[in-house]
Each structure stands twice: as structure tokens, then as C-alpha cells.
Design an enzyme around this catalytic site. Structure first.
Site, PDB file in Angstrom:
ATOM      1  N   GLN A  49      49.105  43.906  23.780  1.00 34.46           N
ATOM      2  CA  GLN A  49      48.380  45.122  24.161  1.00 34.46           C
ATOM      3  C   GLN A  49      49.310  46.329  24.055  1.00 34.46           C
ATOM      4  O   GLN A  49      49.880  46.766  25.055  1.00 34.46           O
ATOM      5  CB  GLN A  49      47.863  44.961  25.598  1.00 34.46           C
ATOM      6  CG  GLN A  49      47.058  46.110  26.117  1.00 34.46           C
ATOM      7  CD  GLN A  49      45.640  46.086  25.620  1.00 34.46           C
ATOM      8  OE1 GLN A  49      45.044  45.040  25.504  1.00 34.46           O
ATOM      9  NE2 GLN A  49      45.104  47.245  25.334  1.00 34.46           N
ATOM     10  N   PHE A  50      49.478  46.855  22.843  1.00 36.20           N
ATOM     11  CA  PHE A  50      50.404  47.972  22.650  1.00 36.20           C
ATOM     12  C   PHE A  50      50.003  49.217  23.424  1.00 36.20           C
ATOM     13  O   PHE A  50      50.838  50.052  23.767  1.00 36.20           O
ATOM     14  CB  PHE A  50      50.573  48.294  21.157  1.00 36.20           C
ATOM     15  CG  PHE A  50      49.438  49.055  20.544  1.00 36.20           C
ATOM     16  CD1 PHE A  50      49.476  50.440  20.478  1.00 36.20           C
ATOM     17  CD2 PHE A  50      48.332  48.385  20.025  1.00 36.20           C
ATOM     18  CE1 PHE A  50      48.428  51.149  19.906  1.00 36.20           C
ATOM     19  CE2 PHE A  50      47.283  49.084  19.455  1.00 36.20           C
ATOM     20  CZ  PHE A  50      47.328  50.473  19.391  1.00 36.20           C
ATOM     21  N   THR A  51      48.719  49.356  23.771  1.00 38.98           N
ATOM     22  CA  THR A  51      48.266  50.560  24.475  1.00 38.98           C
ATOM     23  C   THR A  51      48.801  50.659  25.899  1.00 38.98           C
ATOM     24  O   THR A  51      48.682  51.713  26.528  1.00 38.98           O
ATOM     25  CB  THR A  51      46.726  50.666  24.482  1.00 38.98           C
ATOM     26  OG1 THR A  51      46.178  49.539  25.163  1.00 38.98           O
ATOM     27  CG2 THR A  51      46.172  50.753  23.068  1.00 38.98           C
TER      28      THR A  51
END
Length: 150
Positions: free
Chosen positions: A78-80
Site C-alpha cells: 500500500q504505497f499510499t
């Protein structure tokens, strides 16, 4: 490295309408990896995840760990989680690690968790468009940041 742990009674991830991973009782974990992360962050986070006492004992008190309850894990990249929202209304993801750094660390996290718990780790697919479903138990949601370990 940031991990969002959600205690669940069930969770799954679909990619192109096909279930890639699913679990019953355990943790659904969103994992955000940044450029500065390394294997030390993985080791610390993995120890915290498997030993954190956030599952109920026989008295309904959060006193048991993932290991104690033989819980399962669904790990989703989950890069966000590394979004910067300080300026304007469009988040910046400049701190999020690029795939050449993030993918090996994500795979190492899967392997580290897999080594620590008896159940097979379920996961999403790095960079894929995923549909995640879960039933948060409690609800219990814990945020861990490996940069806060000191």
C-alpha cells in the site's frame, strides 16, 4: 515502513475478479514501504506484528498475540500510506519506494512473517489493482511505523 494492522474475522483480495488471497481470523495488514526502509525495519515490524497482544483471551481482554491464536495474515502492499498531504489537495508519493526497492522488501516481509507463524501468509500482488474486502473485528486497527522504534 508503515503497517496498518486490522484484526479481522475474514478478509480477501481480488485481482481481475479472481481471489488472490483470503483468510479467516487474523490480521489484514497494509504495508507501506519507503525509500529509506531496509531489512532492519522488516525484522522489527515482523516481531511487533506477531507478538502484539491484540486478540481476546477467554475473558474478552486483548491479551493474546497472533501466534497465541494461530491467526492468519493477509499482507497487502500500500504505497499510499506514505502520501504527503501538506501542500494542496493532491497527495504526493515521493517518499514511497520505487518498485526496484519495494518489491524485494515486500517479498522479504512475506517470507519473514511466513517463518514466524504456522499458517501460510496470503498476499496481494505488488502494483496490481486490487479489491480488498474485510470484516474488522472489534474494530481493532493499529498503526505501526518502524521509524518510531527508537
Amino acid at each position: 515502513m508503515i503497517a496498518v494492522l486490522q484484526r479481522v474475522t475474514e478478509a480477501s483480495v481480488k485481482i481481475e475478479n479472481k481471489i488472490k488471497g483470503e483468510i479467516r481470523n487474523g490480521l489484514m495488514i497494509l504495508l507501506g514501504i519507503e525509500e529509506a526502509d531496509n531489512e532492519e525495519d522488516i525484522e522489527w515490524l515482523c516481531r511487533k506484528i506477531v507478538n502484539m497482544r491484540i486478540f481476546n483471551d477467554e475473558n474478552g481482554v486483548m491479551n493474546k498475540s497472533l501466534i497465541d491464536v494461530h491467526g492468519e495474515v493477509l499482507l497487502i502492499s500500500q504505497f499510499t500510506l506514505h502520501a504527503s498531504t501538506k501542500k494542496g489537495n493532491r497527495p504526493s508519493y515521493i517518499k514511497a519506494a520505487k518498485p526496484d526497492i519495494a518489491i524485494p522488501l515486500y517479498e522479504k516481509m512475506i517470507n519473514s512473517l511466513d517463518f514466524e507463524i504456522p499458517t501460510k501468509i496470503q498476499s496481494g500482488e505488488f502494483g496490481a489493482d486490487m479489491k480488498v474486502s474485510l470484516v474488522n473485528d472489534g474494530p481493532v486497527t493499529i498503526i505501526l511505523d518502524s521509524k518510531d522504534k527508537k
